[in-house]
Scaffold this active site. Structure first.
Site, PDB file in Angstrom:
ATOM      1  N   ASP A 192      14.342 -25.070  12.149  1.00  0.00           N
ATOM      2  CA  ASP A 192      13.215 -25.887  12.694  1.00  0.00           C
ATOM      3  C   ASP A 192      13.557 -27.535  12.878  1.00  0.00           C
ATOM      4  O   ASP A 192      14.185 -28.022  12.297  1.00  0.00           O
ATOM      5  CB  ASP A 192      12.199 -26.027  11.498  1.00  0.00           C
ATOM      6  CG  ASP A 192      11.849 -24.822  11.003  1.00  0.00           C
ATOM      7  OD1 ASP A 192      12.167 -23.679  11.112  1.00  0.00           O
ATOM      8  OD2 ASP A 192      10.546 -24.525  10.584  1.00  0.00           O
ATOM      9  N   GLU A 212       8.364 -26.175  15.529  1.00  0.00           N
ATOM     10  CA  GLU A 212       6.906 -26.630  14.987  1.00  0.00           C
ATOM     11  C   GLU A 212       6.950 -28.020  14.386  1.00  0.00           C
ATOM     12  O   GLU A 212       5.907 -28.551  14.255  1.00  0.00           O
ATOM     13  CB  GLU A 212       6.682 -25.662  14.023  1.00  0.00           C
ATOM     14  CG  GLU A 212       7.674 -25.375  12.836  1.00  0.00           C
ATOM     15  CD  GLU A 212       6.701 -25.008  11.369  1.00  0.00           C
ATOM     16  OE1 GLU A 212       5.656 -24.570  11.485  1.00  0.00           O
ATOM     17  OE2 GLU A 212       7.151 -25.124  10.380  1.00  0.00           O
ATOM     18  N   ASN A 213       8.046 -28.606  14.038  1.00  0.00           N
ATOM     19  CA  ASN A 213       8.076 -29.867  13.412  1.00  0.00           C
ATOM     20  C   ASN A 213       8.637 -30.821  14.520  1.00  0.00           C
ATOM     21  O   ASN A 213       8.897 -32.050  13.863  1.00  0.00           O
ATOM     22  CB  ASN A 213       8.834 -29.782  12.000  1.00  0.00           C
ATOM     23  CG  ASN A 213       8.516 -28.646  11.268  1.00  0.00           C
ATOM     24  OD1 ASN A 213       9.102 -27.811  11.145  1.00  0.00           O
ATOM     25  ND2 ASN A 213       7.246 -28.859  10.672  1.00  0.00           N
ATOM     26  N   ASN A 258       3.315 -22.451  11.157  1.00  0.00           N
ATOM     27  CA  ASN A 258       2.066 -22.798  10.885  1.00  0.00           C
ATOM     28  C   ASN A 258       1.884 -24.114  11.461  1.00  0.00           C
ATOM     29  O   ASN A 258       0.628 -24.632  11.215  1.00  0.00           O
ATOM     30  CB  ASN A 258       2.157 -22.983   9.236  1.00  0.00           C
ATOM     31  CG  ASN A 258       3.312 -23.516   8.616  1.00  0.00           C
ATOM     32  OD1 ASN A 258       4.668 -23.287   9.036  1.00  0.00           O
ATOM     33  ND2 ASN A 258       2.928 -24.399   7.771  1.00  0.00           N
ATOM     34  N   HIS A 259       2.774 -24.743  11.889  1.00  0.00           N
ATOM     35  CA  HIS A 259       2.228 -26.185  12.569  1.00  0.00           C
ATOM     36  C   HIS A 259       2.112 -26.080  14.052  1.00  0.00           C
ATOM     37  O   HIS A 259       2.054 -27.156  14.731  1.00  0.00           O
ATOM     38  CB  HIS A 259       3.374 -27.336  12.171  1.00  0.00           C
ATOM     39  CG  HIS A 259       3.289 -27.733  10.709  1.00  0.00           C
ATOM     40  ND1 HIS A 259       2.360 -28.060   9.967  1.00  0.00           N
ATOM     41  CD2 HIS A 259       4.532 -27.392   9.731  1.00  0.00           C
ATOM     42  CE1 HIS A 259       2.668 -28.371   8.616  1.00  0.00           C
ATOM     43  NE2 HIS A 259       4.063 -27.974   8.607  1.00  0.00           N
TER      44      HIS A 259
HETATM   45 FE   LIG Z   1       9.125 -26.230   9.731  1.00  0.00          FE
HETATM   46 FE   LIG Z   2       6.407 -23.940   8.778  1.00  0.00          FE
END
Ligand SMILES: [Fe+2]
Ligand SMILES: [Fe+2]
Length: 264
Positions: free
Chosen positions: A8, A39-40, A67-68
């Site tokens: 990530d 995602e981040n 999830n982001h």
């Molecule tokens: Fe993440």
């Molecule tokens: Fe995540």
């Protein structure tokens, strides 16, 4: 095929790690294909089209999510339709983007990629990643022998269970989401490379990316606290996976954990 999977990418510090190190790492290791979880990438939450283009310039061929993935800081989600950008496949139909793809490398070789999200300890009510993931891998195997899975989940058991179920069908099942690199990388019995979590490319001096102060405060008070992305201790977390082009079986998996000194 030599695949570099980057954990990530967190906020501006994570992006800077890639801008300063990815090109040389790819050259040193003879990497054919770099996949990164993004995602981040935008301040710790979500992604933008502009940042996706930047990651691509740094050498990332495909970007996975989690999830982001559905947080769009600049209110533009159209970049999610690009074929090299993925989000978890098992979200309800109607969401923008896609969860699997076949990437064609400059030399003509192909690699299938599947992005899934686990359900244990996640608040989203999403489809079963096991059933959805198995069907997606089988479909990709009709088109290409190499299939890499980003299984974005909280628990080690859910990730290992999926990898074991798909042993011999996926080339690699790489865990993401916890931002903490695990030391359990191995090749399962039938040739699937696995690691519970590849880790985070971002600030080591943090609580999984965020400044410690706010995170500790939330644990102490149990009330909402605004988290701020940290900016110290740049590190690169990844795995290098070598896969046999014909059979799709993994030949090796090796962790990459580098502390980076930024140029001035
Ligand atoms: Fe993440
Ligand atoms: Fe995540």
């Amino acid at each position: 095929m030599k695949i570099l999977f980057v954990g990530d990418v967190f906020a501006d510090i994570g992006r800077r790690v890639l801008s300063e190190r990815l090109e040389s790492l790819i050259a040193e290791q003879g990497v054919d294909c770099c996949i990164a979880n993004g995602e981040n990438a935008a301040g710790g939450h979500g992604m933008t089209g502009n940042l996706a283009r930047k990651l691509r310039r740094y050498g990332v061929a495909a970007i996975t999510g989690g999830n982001h993935s559905f947080t769009f800081p600049d209110n533009d989600s159209s970049f999610m339709n690009e074929p090299h950008i993925l989000r978890p496949l098992n979200y309800p139909p109607g969401n923008i983007g896609h969860g699997s793809t076949v990437l064609t490398l400059p030399d003509g070789r192909t690699v299938g990629i599947v992005n899934l999200q686990g359900r244990t300890f996640h608040r989203e009510i999403i489809d079963c990643p096991f059933r959805t993931g198995k069907a997606a891998i089988e479909a990709l195997r009709e088109k290409t022998s190499i299939v890499i899975v980003d299984f974005h989940a909280e628990t080690t058991s859910e990730k290992l269970a999926f990898a074991t179920m798909m042993d011999g069908r996926a080339s690699a099942v790489i865990g993401t989401h916890t931002h903490v690199q695990t030391a359990d990388e191995r090749i399962l019995g039938k040739g699937t490379a696995f690691i519970s979590d590849v880790g985070m490319t971002g600030p080591e001096d943090s609580i999984i990316g965020m400044k410690a102060e706010g995170v500790i405060r939330r644990f102490l008070l149990q009330t909402p606290v605004r988290f701020e992305p940290a900016g110290e201790g740049p590190m690169l977390n990844a795995v290098l996976v070598v896969v046999d082009d014909d059979t799709g079986r993994a030949l090796s998996i090796r962790r990459v954990f580098e502390r980076i000194r930024f140029s001035l």
